[in-house]
Design an enzyme around this catalytic site. Structure first.
Site, PDB file in Angstrom:
ATOM      1  CB  SER A   8      -0.834  -0.036   1.155  1.00 43.63           C
ATOM      2  OG  SER A   8      -1.563   1.326   1.417  1.00 43.63           O
ATOM      3  CG  ASP A  35      -5.368   2.707   0.794  1.00 39.27           C
ATOM      4  OD1 ASP A  35      -6.170   1.650   0.670  1.00 39.27           O
ATOM      5  OD2 ASP A  35      -4.087   2.405   1.364  1.00 39.27           O
ATOM      6  CG  MET A  37      -8.414   7.320   2.212  1.00 37.67           C
ATOM      7  SD  MET A  37      -7.506   7.709   3.876  1.00 37.67           S
ATOM      8  CE  MET A  37      -6.609   6.132   3.884  1.00 37.67           C
ATOM      9  CG  HIS A  66      -9.478   0.421  -0.287  1.00 37.58           C
ATOM     10  ND1 HIS A  66      -8.703   0.175   0.840  1.00 37.58           N
ATOM     11  CD2 HIS A  66     -10.634   0.429  -0.186  1.00 37.58           C
ATOM     12  CE1 HIS A  66      -9.725   0.107   1.929  1.00 37.58           C
ATOM     13  NE2 HIS A  66     -10.856   0.213   1.290  1.00 37.58           N
ATOM     14  CG  MET A  68     -11.367   3.456   2.231  1.00 40.11           C
ATOM     15  SD  MET A  68      -9.801   3.298   2.961  1.00 40.11           S
ATOM     16  CE  MET A  68      -8.640   3.270   1.788  1.00 40.11           C
ATOM     17  CG  MET A 137     -11.677  -2.579   5.231  1.00 43.48           C
ATOM     18  SD  MET A 137      -9.901  -1.993   4.303  1.00 43.48           S
ATOM     19  CE  MET A 137      -9.061  -1.275   5.666  1.00 43.48           C
ATOM     20  CG  ASP A 175      -6.072  -2.497   3.413  1.00 47.76           C
ATOM     21  OD1 ASP A 175      -5.231  -2.369   3.933  1.00 47.76           O
ATOM     22  OD2 ASP A 175      -6.888  -1.834   2.790  1.00 47.76           O
TER      23      ASP A 175
HETATM   24  C1  DX5 Z   1      -6.302   2.060   5.566  1.00 45.23           C
HETATM   25  C2  DX5 Z   1      -5.970   1.541   4.249  1.00 45.23           C
HETATM   26  C3  DX5 Z   1      -4.627   0.417   4.278  1.00 45.23           C
HETATM   27  C4  DX5 Z   1      -3.616   1.023   4.988  1.00 45.23           C
HETATM   28  C5  DX5 Z   1      -2.763  -0.148   5.418  1.00 45.23           C
HETATM   29  O1  DX5 Z   1      -7.601   2.598   5.495  1.00 45.23           O
HETATM   30  O2  DX5 Z   1      -6.896   1.116   3.491  1.00 45.23           O
HETATM   31  O3  DX5 Z   1      -4.542   0.205   2.909  1.00 45.23           O
HETATM   32  O4  DX5 Z   1      -2.503   1.679   3.896  1.00 45.23           O
HETATM   33  O5  DX5 Z   1      -1.538   0.246   5.961  1.00 45.23           O
HETATM   34  P1  DX5 Z   1      -1.083  -0.718   7.128  1.00 45.23           P
HETATM   35  O6  DX5 Z   1      -0.589  -1.806   6.375  1.00 45.23           O
HETATM   36  O7  DX5 Z   1       0.335   0.283   7.785  1.00 45.23           O
HETATM   37  O8  DX5 Z   1      -2.057  -1.090   8.227  1.00 45.23           O
HETATM   38 ZN    ZN Z   2      -6.527  -0.113   1.516  1.00 44.00          ZN
END
Ligand code: DX5
Ligand code: ZN
Length: 221
Positions: A8, A35, A37, A66, A68, A137, A175
């Site tokens: 990620s 990611d 967001m 991903h 969000m 998640m 994830d």
């Molecule tokens: C969190 C993200 C993840 C994040 C994971 O909302 O969706 O993809 O980057 O990070 P780590 O592996 O550090 O938990």
């Molecule tokens: Zn993610």
């Protein structure tokens, strides 16, 4: 099933993003987890189309996006045109998950449906035959570097069992909070695609990727 690593980039050093991507490529990563967001579905804001576009121009890794974001249907076309190969949207964010699935499919992209820690596996049942992947998640989405919630690993087990009973060859991605120390437990529960942010970019990304890929390959079933 093949086990695949999706580093990620949320945890990458953005000053050196290109070099960091090359490092995970050399290490043997298969996917790159991106990611997106919006500050509404999750409290934080990350990055979007320009980064996706830049990655697509230079890397051959499969871009695992991903989303969000609320109302994901509004952005599927743009995300696809900017280079996403796999689009993960949150079940909780979509008014009509069926329509989002169809939209992603119609654009020729892989479809992933994602659930937050509080959403039960049962909520996925109508969609299991229609998607390529379920992303479970194992932290509350929004930030990297959190600790994995062990209860969510039980959901992985439950989902793999359900998929096997129904004869579906489903990719199950995990994830949030994945580390070398819990990797085995997650794979053993039935996940085959692993997202890792801080565990990869918190150290030497090439070395960390190699280590993860080695462990994951050794555990392929
Ligand atoms: C969190 C993200 C993840 C994040 C994971 O909302 O969706 O993809 O980057 O990070 P780590 O592996 O550090 O938990
Ligand atoms: Zn993610």
């Amino acid at each position: 099933m093949k086990n695949l690593l999706s580093p990620s980039i949320l945890a990458a050093d953005f000053w050196n993003l290109g070099e960091q991507v090359r490092a995970v490529e050399r290490g043997g990563a298969s996917y790159l987890h991106v990611d997106v967001m919006d500050g509404v579905f999750v409290p934080s804001i990350s990055f979007g189309m320009p980064i996706l576009e830049a990655l697509k121009r230079k890397t051959t890794l499969l871009l695992d996006v991903h989303l969000m974001i609320v109302e994901p249907e509004r952005y599927i076309e743009t995300v696809a045109s900017k280079g996403a190969d796999l689009i993960n949207f949150h079940l909780e964010a979509a008014a009509s998950p069926m329509e989002v699935i169809q939209k992603i499919r119609s654009l020729g992209k892989k479809v992933g449906i994602t659930i937050k820690p509080a959403t039960p596996i049962e909520a996925l049942e109508p969609y299991l035959e229609l998607v390529d992947m379920v992303l479970i998640m194992t932290v509350e989405p929004g930030f990297g570097g959190q600790a994995l919630m062990p209860d969510c690993v039980e959901k992985v087990r439950q989902l793999r069992k359900l998929a096997t009973e129904r004869g579906i060859l489903l990719d199950i991605e995990v994830d949030g909070g994945v580390k070398e120390s819990n990797l085995e437990m997650i794979l053993e529960a039935g996940a085959n695609v692993i997202v890792a942010g801080s565990a990869i970019f918190g150290g030497n990304p090439e070395e960390r990727t190699k280590l993860f890929v080695e462990k994951m390959t050794a555990m392929e079933s």
